[in-house]
Design an enzyme around this catalytic site. Structure first.
Site, PDB file in Angstrom:
ATOM      1  N   ASP A  70      23.448  -9.686  -4.433  1.00 27.97           N
ATOM      2  CA  ASP A  70      22.561 -10.801  -4.716  1.00 27.97           C
ATOM      3  C   ASP A  70      22.072 -11.377  -3.384  1.00 27.97           C
ATOM      4  O   ASP A  70      22.792 -11.309  -2.381  1.00 27.97           O
ATOM      5  CB  ASP A  70      23.275 -11.888  -5.533  1.00 27.97           C
ATOM      6  CG  ASP A  70      22.306 -12.781  -6.290  1.00 27.97           C
ATOM      7  OD1 ASP A  70      22.187 -12.637  -7.514  1.00 27.97           O
ATOM      8  OD2 ASP A  70      21.643 -13.623  -5.643  1.00 27.97           O
ATOM      9  N   THR A 126      12.803 -12.346 -14.948  1.00 28.46           N
ATOM     10  CA  THR A 126      11.377 -12.063 -15.140  1.00 28.46           C
ATOM     11  C   THR A 126      10.801 -13.232 -15.936  1.00 28.46           C
ATOM     12  O   THR A 126      10.614 -13.130 -17.151  1.00 28.46           O
ATOM     13  CB  THR A 126      11.152 -10.727 -15.882  1.00 28.46           C
ATOM     14  OG1 THR A 126      12.035 -10.647 -17.014  1.00 28.46           O
ATOM     15  CG2 THR A 126      11.416  -9.551 -14.973  1.00 28.46           C
ATOM     16  N   THR A 182      13.784  -7.821 -18.581  1.00 30.30           N
ATOM     17  CA  THR A 182      12.745  -7.761 -19.609  1.00 30.30           C
ATOM     18  C   THR A 182      11.365  -7.670 -18.956  1.00 30.30           C
ATOM     19  O   THR A 182      11.047  -8.447 -18.056  1.00 30.30           O
ATOM     20  CB  THR A 182      12.810  -9.006 -20.502  1.00 30.30           C
ATOM     21  OG1 THR A 182      14.101  -9.090 -21.087  1.00 30.30           O
ATOM     22  CG2 THR A 182      11.763  -8.939 -21.594  1.00 30.30           C
ATOM     23  N   CYS A 207      14.553 -16.001 -22.671  1.00 32.16           N
ATOM     24  CA  CYS A 207      14.396 -14.841 -23.562  1.00 32.16           C
ATOM     25  C   CYS A 207      13.379 -15.130 -24.663  1.00 32.16           C
ATOM     26  O   CYS A 207      12.228 -14.743 -24.563  1.00 32.16           O
ATOM     27  CB  CYS A 207      15.747 -14.461 -24.162  1.00 32.16           C
ATOM     28  SG  CYS A 207      16.893 -13.724 -22.982  1.00 32.16           S
ATOM     29  N   ARG A 238      16.994 -23.442 -17.200  1.00 36.28           N
ATOM     30  CA  ARG A 238      15.669 -22.822 -17.102  1.00 36.28           C
ATOM     31  C   ARG A 238      14.917 -22.921 -18.424  1.00 36.28           C
ATOM     32  O   ARG A 238      15.433 -22.571 -19.472  1.00 36.28           O
ATOM     33  CB  ARG A 238      15.800 -21.351 -16.694  1.00 36.28           C
ATOM     34  CG  ARG A 238      16.225 -21.142 -15.245  1.00 36.28           C
ATOM     35  CD  ARG A 238      16.384 -19.666 -14.930  1.00 36.28           C
ATOM     36  NE  ARG A 238      17.501 -19.081 -15.660  1.00 36.28           N
ATOM     37  CZ  ARG A 238      17.767 -17.776 -15.691  1.00 36.28           C
ATOM     38  NH1 ARG A 238      16.993 -16.932 -15.050  1.00 36.28           N
ATOM     39  NH2 ARG A 238      18.811 -17.329 -16.369  1.00 36.28           N
TER      40      ARG A 238
END
Length: 568
Positions: free
Chosen positions: A177, A227, A262, A402, A473
């Site tokens: 990371d 993403t 994704t 998501c 988020r």
């Protein structure tokens, strides 16, 4: 489907391994043949020489075939390094090699293990060389079944960390990371995402690092970076592009790069692959390979985990797909499904979450209709749910990275193709409207109770995007809080899962503990974390308070009689 015109002749008395390999080849639509079925024309030979006795018989059988009648295409020789059966038949084998257009010789240093595992490895290498043949006439490799390949994971957030932990049970893992602070915590066993205990994280022996050069040791590199979407609701692939650049700069030949992030259909091959090629100066499909396996991590869910959720894998070829199938099946208890292409796997992922988005949008629109009709949504759904084929969805806030994001990736790709997906867009608009709907409920209650503005206090319980995690988020609960603050209202937030200081930095208010909360005129139960003790709800309410229970999560007996209760 794999297309190949040259039949494959498998010769060997190691029947279990041979039969397992034949089964794998048939699954990938390769044509196999027997000696007595051979017809004149091109043929590729797969020769198993795993011990001296069976090797003698295999060579004898092959010598009975008048090979001069056939056009030798590829030759594959699998031998046991310990017995080195080739030594007894060197001249004959060399004549076969010279007659073939391409020969591959693989020595196994520890073949006397589980025959199915040996068969899987043999099949994997066969698919590699059948589909991606070497430019060299002769290739030799030594295979050790005891030496485990290293798996690298790039991005150690809510998705990447469970993936890294899952693979660490069977493989050496390098967890990479770019966040120095995150790596420092992980090395001490501290999980910023609150998914793993310190004891379990330390036990994994994962090599947590910010040194990208360590990825050069990996046979597989799994990409699990965010993403998100831009302010204009367009796909933001900047993290994915940066990760691909970094991986490309540290990519070694024969590595398989697997994307779990994704994306919209086609992004892996159209966006990521060219970046890898340019940064590495290697050719995809020849020097390295790409695959896709969409993440299905559900943060905060201890029942549906990386190991227990069925997994989709796809590769740029049958070799890559089969290799990834074996890789993931080694660490996952649930079934692994091979999709027919990378695009199919990419599309399946966005469809999974778009379907949920649409179903929740239906519930949210019903909730708004029933509010105007003064009909309790919860009662309607309970009654409708008695029919066997009624789907159990509920109204609520749709945020996070998501369900509230993925549909925009499909919408984006559809528009590029010249199609306007009005149904998907409408569902997104309905779910996005719920923030304003809840805000309007608050304002209506203020007007109804004629609460003096100066003395008004509002409490928001829960600020993350979903229960029992610390991820803020795309949190719709915080968007409601922001709306109320922008209206000049006095708002206090309580969320034990949110990191201290993060809300203060963004919204200018502190995140209070339950005991620090002042009594409020309106309490919004936005995100019902398990940690909330609803028995204590009455201690933060005024005599004539309003409770807005967004997910209908508070048991009715904890709501005082004089309190107004609103549910979606």
């Amino acid at each position: 489907m794999t297309k190949r015109s040259t039949p494959l002749l498998l010769i060997g008395e190691t029947s279990n391994i041979r039969d397992h390999v034949a089964k794998k080849l048939l699954e990938e639509k390769f044509e196999t043949t027997e000696i007595e079925q051979m017809e004149q024309g091109p043929v590729s030979i797969i020769l198993f020489l795993f011990d001296r006795q069976s090797a003698k018989l295999s060579i004898y059988l092959l010598q009975q075939v008048h090979l001069e009648k056939y056009e030798m295409d590829q030759l594959f020789i699998f031998d046991d390094k310990k017995t080195n059966s080739l030594a007894d038949n060197e001249s004959f084998v060399q004549s076969l090699i010279k007659a073939s257009t391409n020969a591959v010789e693989l020595f196994f240093s520890d073949v006397h293990v589980d025959s199915e595992r040996v068969g899987d490895v043999v099949a994997k290498h066969l698919l590699h060389d059948l589909i991606h043949p070497s430019s060299h006439q002769m290739v030799k490799r030594e295979i050790s079944l005891k030496e485990k390949e290293i798996v690298g994971v790039v991005g150690l957030g809510y998705v990447g960390l469970p993936v890294a932990v899952g693979f660490s049970e069977h493989y050496p893992v390098i967890g990479f990371d770019v966040d120095d602070g995150k790596i420092a915590k992980l090395k001490k066993g501290e999980d910023p995402s609150e998914q793993f205990t310190q004891e379990s994280l330390v036990a994994t022996k994962i090599d947590f690092t910010t040194n990208a050069k360590k990825l050069r040791r990996c046979a597989y590199i799994i990409v699990a970076v965010p993403t998100p979407i831009s302010a204009s609701k367009e796909p933001d692939l900047s993290y994915l592009e940066a990760a691909s650049q970094l991986i490309g700069e540290n990519l070694t030949p024969d590595t398989i790069v697997v994307y779990e992030s994704t994306v919209y259909p086609g992004a892996t091959e159209e966006v990521c692959s060219p970046i890898l090629e340019k940064a590495s100066n290697l050719k995809v499909g020849k020097d390295f390979f790409i695959g896709y396996s969409p993440e299905r991590i559900n943060p905060g869910d201890h029942e549906h985990t990386f190991r227990t959720i069925p997994k989709i894998v796809a590769g740029q070829s049958a070799f890559v797909a089969e290799t990834l199938y074996q890789l993931y099946q080694n660490v996952i208890k649930a079934p692994v499904y091979k999709a027919s292409s990378i695009k199919v796997a990419e599309t399946a992922k966005v469809v999974e979450n778009t379907q949920r988005d649409i179903n929740i949008a239906f519930m949210n629109e019903l909730a708004q209709i029933f509010y105007h009709l003064d009909i309790p949504t919860e009662d309607v759904l309970a009654a409708a749910g008695t029919k066997w084929n009624f789907l159990p969805f509920s109204p609520g806030l749709v945020g996070g990275h998501c369900i509230g994001v993925d549909p925009y990736y499909l919408i984006h790709k559809a528009r590029l193709a010249g199609y306007e997906p009005s149904f998907l867009t409408a569902a997104r608009e309905v779910n996005e409207s719920m923030v304003d709907h809840v805000t309007n409920l608050v304002m209506q209650q203020i007007v109804h109770h004629q609460t003096p503005w100066d003395n008004l206090k509002i409490t928001v319980l829960g600020g993350t995007f979903k229960e029992n995690i610390g991820d803020i988020r795309n949190s719709k609960a915080l968007e409601i809080l922001k709306n109320l603050l922008n209206l000049g209202l006095s708002v206090q937030l309580c969320d034990p899962h949110i990191t201290e200081g993060s809300v203060q930095d963004i919204y200018g208010i502190s995140n209070k503990s339950f005991d620090e909360l002042e009594k409020a005129d309106i309490v919004i139960a936005a995100v019902p974390h398990d940690v909330f003790n609803w028995e204590r709800l009455k201690t933060i309410l005024k005599e004539t308070s309003t409770v807005i229970d967004i997910k209908s999560s508070i048991p009715l007996h904890y709501i005082p009689k004089e309190v107004t209760l609103l549910r979606l």
